[in-house]
Design a protein around this motif. Sequence first.
Motif, mmCIF file in Angstrom:
data_model
loop_
_atom_site.group_PDB
_atom_site.id
_atom_site.type_symbol
_atom_site.label_atom_id
_atom_site.label_comp_id
_atom_site.label_asym_id
_atom_site.label_seq_id
_atom_site.Cartn_x
_atom_site.Cartn_y
_atom_site.Cartn_z
ATOM 1 N N ALA A 117 25.221 41.363 41.004
ATOM 2 C CA ALA A 117 26.563 41.774 41.410
ATOM 3 C C ALA A 117 27.615 41.272 40.421
ATOM 4 N N LYS A 118 27.536 39.997 40.068
ATOM 5 C CA LYS A 118 28.531 39.444 39.139
ATOM 6 C C LYS A 118 28.393 40.048 37.747
ATOM 7 N N ALA A 119 27.160 40.188 37.268
ATOM 8 C CA ALA A 119 26.961 40.774 35.943
ATOM 9 C C ALA A 119 27.378 42.241 35.935
ATOM 10 N N GLY A 120 27.090 42.968 37.028
ATOM 11 C CA GLY A 120 27.434 44.388 37.100
ATOM 12 C C GLY A 120 28.923 44.623 37.057
ATOM 13 N N ILE A 121 29.690 43.835 37.847
ATOM 14 C CA ILE A 121 31.140 44.028 37.861
ATOM 15 C C ILE A 121 31.753 43.621 36.526
ATOM 16 N N LEU A 122 31.208 42.564 35.905
ATOM 17 C CA LEU A 122 31.711 42.120 34.600
ATOM 18 C C LEU A 122 31.479 43.186 33.533
ATOM 19 N N VAL A 123 30.252 43.695 33.450
ATOM 20 C CA VAL A 123 29.912 44.670 32.415
ATOM 21 C C VAL A 123 30.647 45.993 32.653
ATOM 22 N N GLY A 124 30.746 46.405 33.929
ATOM 23 C CA GLY A 124 31.416 47.667 34.234
ATOM 24 C C GLY A 124 32.887 47.637 33.890
ATOM 25 N N LEU A 125 33.596 46.584 34.321
ATOM 26 C CA LEU A 125 35.027 46.494 34.028
ATOM 27 C C LEU A 125 35.278 46.270 32.540
ATOM 28 N N LEU A 126 34.377 45.549 31.875
ATOM 29 C CA LEU A 126 34.500 45.376 30.426
ATOM 30 C C LEU A 126 34.420 46.722 29.723
ATOM 31 N N THR A 127 33.491 47.560 30.141
ATOM 32 C CA THR A 127 33.364 48.901 29.560
ATOM 33 C C THR A 127 34.633 49.710 29.789
ATOM 34 N N PHE A 128 35.157 49.657 31.006
ATOM 35 C CA PHE A 128 36.362 50.427 31.357
ATOM 36 C C PHE A 128 37.566 49.985 30.531
ATOM 37 N N PHE A 129 37.864 48.691 30.538
ATOM 38 C CA PHE A 129 39.068 48.211 29.849
ATOM 39 C C PHE A 129 38.936 48.311 28.329
ATOM 40 N N THR A 130 37.733 48.186 27.810
ATOM 41 C CA THR A 130 37.553 48.351 26.366
ATOM 42 C C THR A 130 37.844 49.787 25.950
ATOM 43 N N ALA A 131 37.284 50.739 26.687
ATOM 44 C CA ALA A 131 37.526 52.146 26.371
ATOM 45 C C ALA A 131 39.008 52.477 26.480
ATOM 46 N N LEU A 132 39.660 51.947 27.507
ATOM 47 C CA LEU A 132 41.080 52.226 27.709
ATOM 48 C C LEU A 132 41.914 51.623 26.585
ATOM 49 N N SER A 133 41.611 50.403 26.190
ATOM 50 C CA SER A 133 42.377 49.737 25.129
ATOM 51 C C SER A 133 42.190 50.425 23.787
ATOM 52 N N VAL A 134 40.959 50.779 23.465
ATOM 53 C CA VAL A 134 40.697 51.444 22.188
ATOM 54 C C VAL A 134 41.372 52.810 22.156
ATOM 55 N N ARG A 135 41.361 53.505 23.289
ATOM 56 C CA ARG A 135 42.014 54.816 23.349
ATOM 57 C C ARG A 135 43.510 54.686 23.099
ATOM 58 N N HIS A 136 44.135 53.645 23.639
ATOM 59 C CA HIS A 136 45.574 53.452 23.465
ATOM 60 C C HIS A 136 45.927 52.960 22.065
ATOM 61 N N PHE A 185 36.446 57.428 19.147
ATOM 62 C CA PHE A 185 35.179 56.767 19.459
ATOM 63 C C PHE A 185 35.308 55.750 20.590
ATOM 64 N N ALA A 186 36.387 55.796 21.358
ATOM 65 C CA ALA A 186 36.623 54.811 22.413
ATOM 66 C C ALA A 186 35.455 54.686 23.389
ATOM 67 N N PRO A 187 34.917 55.793 23.951
ATOM 68 C CA PRO A 187 33.785 55.636 24.881
ATOM 69 C C PRO A 187 32.548 55.032 24.218
ATOM 70 N N VAL A 188 32.309 55.409 22.958
ATOM 71 C CA VAL A 188 31.134 54.909 22.250
ATOM 72 C C VAL A 188 31.253 53.405 22.016
ATOM 73 N N ILE A 189 32.433 52.947 21.570
ATOM 74 C CA ILE A 189 32.659 51.519 21.340
ATOM 75 C C ILE A 189 32.502 50.741 22.647
ATOM 76 N N ALA A 190 33.038 51.295 23.729
ATOM 77 C CA ALA A 190 32.959 50.618 25.026
ATOM 78 C C ALA A 190 31.515 50.507 25.507
ATOM 79 N N ILE A 191 30.741 51.576 25.350
ATOM 80 C CA ILE A 191 29.340 51.542 25.763
ATOM 81 C C ILE A 191 28.568 50.512 24.935
ATOM 82 N N GLY A 192 28.822 50.509 23.635
ATOM 83 C CA GLY A 192 28.139 49.546 22.770
ATOM 84 C C GLY A 192 28.451 48.107 23.153
ATOM 85 N N LEU A 193 29.725 47.811 23.437
ATOM 86 C CA LEU A 193 30.108 46.450 23.813
ATOM 87 C C LEU A 193 29.517 46.072 25.174
#
Length: 651
Positions: free
Chosen positions: A269-288, A306-314
């Motif tokens: 649960a903790k790892a899932g929420i961390l990785v999921g939100l990290l993916t979301f905020f990374t994609a959003l930040s790179v897009r902006h 490449f925002a989604p790709v960078i976020a998935i990789g991270l």
Amino acid sequence: MTVTRPMNTFANIEGDAPTEKTRSAPPDTSGHGMEVSIPIEMESSVQQNAGPTNSEERREDAADSISDETGSNGGTPCPATEPEDQIPVFRPFGKGLLEDLQVKLPWYWSDLKDGFDMKAFITVLYLFWGALANAVAFGALLGDKTEGYMGATETLLATAALGMMYPLLCGQPLTIMGATGPIAAYILALRSLGNVVGVKFLPLYAWSGIFLSMFLFLASMFSLSNAIRKVTRFTEELFSVLISVIFIYQALSYFINLFTDENVGHGEAKAGILVGLLTFFTALSVRHSRNGALFNQWVRNRVADFAPVIAIGLGLGVAWMLIGHYGIDKVDLDFLEISEEGIASTTLGTETRPWLVDLSDIDAAGIALSVMGGWFGFMVMYFDQNITVRLVNARQHKLRKGYGYDMDMMALCICTVLLSLVGCPWMVSATVPSLNHCRSLCFFGNETANTEVAEIDKARQEETSKKALQSIRNLMALEAGEGDASRMLVRQVHQEATNALENLSLPTGTGINGCLEQRVSAFAVHLLILLSLLFLRPILAGIPMAVLRGLFLYNGWSNLAGNEFWERIWLVITDPAKYPDKSYCRVTPLWKVHVWTLIQAVLLILINVLMQSPAGFVFPVVIGALHPLRLALARSGWYTAEEIEMLDSHF
């Protein structure tokens, strides 16, 4: 009754007959010639008040503003278009499809040859990752909700195979085939219906797809896609928000379930929420970062693409770093389910779930139910497909080779029946990938689609644009009296004048002057997906579901950008000093804007409630009723014609 008067030939206002137009082609895209529909009953008033001197001056200005309307693809003249208010809702059997073929087939060799441009190659490299991520994410969702009967393997293979077939057959190859939120939601609703009535999912789905294909065939042969050109922002923006809600709901449901499901461990649960939100905020930040200050605009644009790709990789890297540090027992993330038996096997294996659906494993009542399932599926697919195609065909993209809505529907018909027979998810032109594909192929400033075309002279281009704007001002200056005719004329040209002013305000060399229209890049993107399914299966199987749900959350949130319905929802609590400079903010009293928004919000809630209920398969009925309801609002007397224009318009 109205006739179209090209604004770059004002002689037509004096009574010349309108020229014949071809239906299956895009609007004037030279950047200088603009069209406006002028009611016939206004012409005499225009002629009487214009005066002979002003008429001659307007002719001279208009003649000066005419540029050689040659396309960026080898200098071919830009085809004309029939005014949207004169397009029939349907045509005689096969006539529209034949016209589409006559427009598109002469360009077919050019569509193949132009696809080997370097711009297309660069587009394929970055668009592949987004299309792959979209297919993997939807495959994971469908696999989880259908117990693996329609999972990631089926979704990836369908995306690859039909994604290569569609651009070779369709009328608008700039769109990208893929699974979408509304289609996935309807598939899951159809499965729930089958569970309720005791009908097996795959036979019900296959028969529904067969009938759906029949409806698509009829839509193609009778040109029913023409009706989508009557749709306004009321419907389009509500449908767009619905797509976002589906994405966001599925993502949040997953993350909430991590902490409410007793079978999910504390570490997961903790790892899932961390990785999921990290993916979301990374994609959003790179897009902006596109609007940031670092590097130049070209570099920022490429990084943002490449925002989604960078976020998935991270997200993938952090997930496996946690597993490596704490161990797989403590960080027990769930991963994407991919068949281990190769591309010839389904997600559950061919012994459990063969590729060909057994069409005989259903009774007569189930087949009768599938007719309704096919019709409701057609309603969802009709809107999802045609709204996306129309956004790609938008005037600002400066398309030159025409388009073919009926060819699109026929290609979709062929793809849908094939997908149904093998139990793979239905595909349509996905909005976000399609727009990214089109805009990445656009030419800006002095770029050209053909190296043989001489470089455009910047000074001459700017001067020609100014003359076109002056022609609009001349028309707006006509003294047609103080009656409704004068106000109607000014309103009709106002939007065109606004567009011209916006274009002139752009820095030199930044406006779109054309697009690399071809069929190769869409084909190549899906070919790479097929190759990844063949050779990258271990990597795909190592992607945590939390990363994909974070990507879902990003897709839903980013799709809301620029949506006026979404903006108006927040208008109630917005500081009046911070209101956006939009036409709807000029409606008085402002409570009318809030009522308009409330009506859309109620409809959105109704659709979502229906989707989550046992009767979820009927939610397409509400979608189909959106435009008739919009017409009823316009005729109700609650809003004046001017208020309707400020609140809503054709997109």
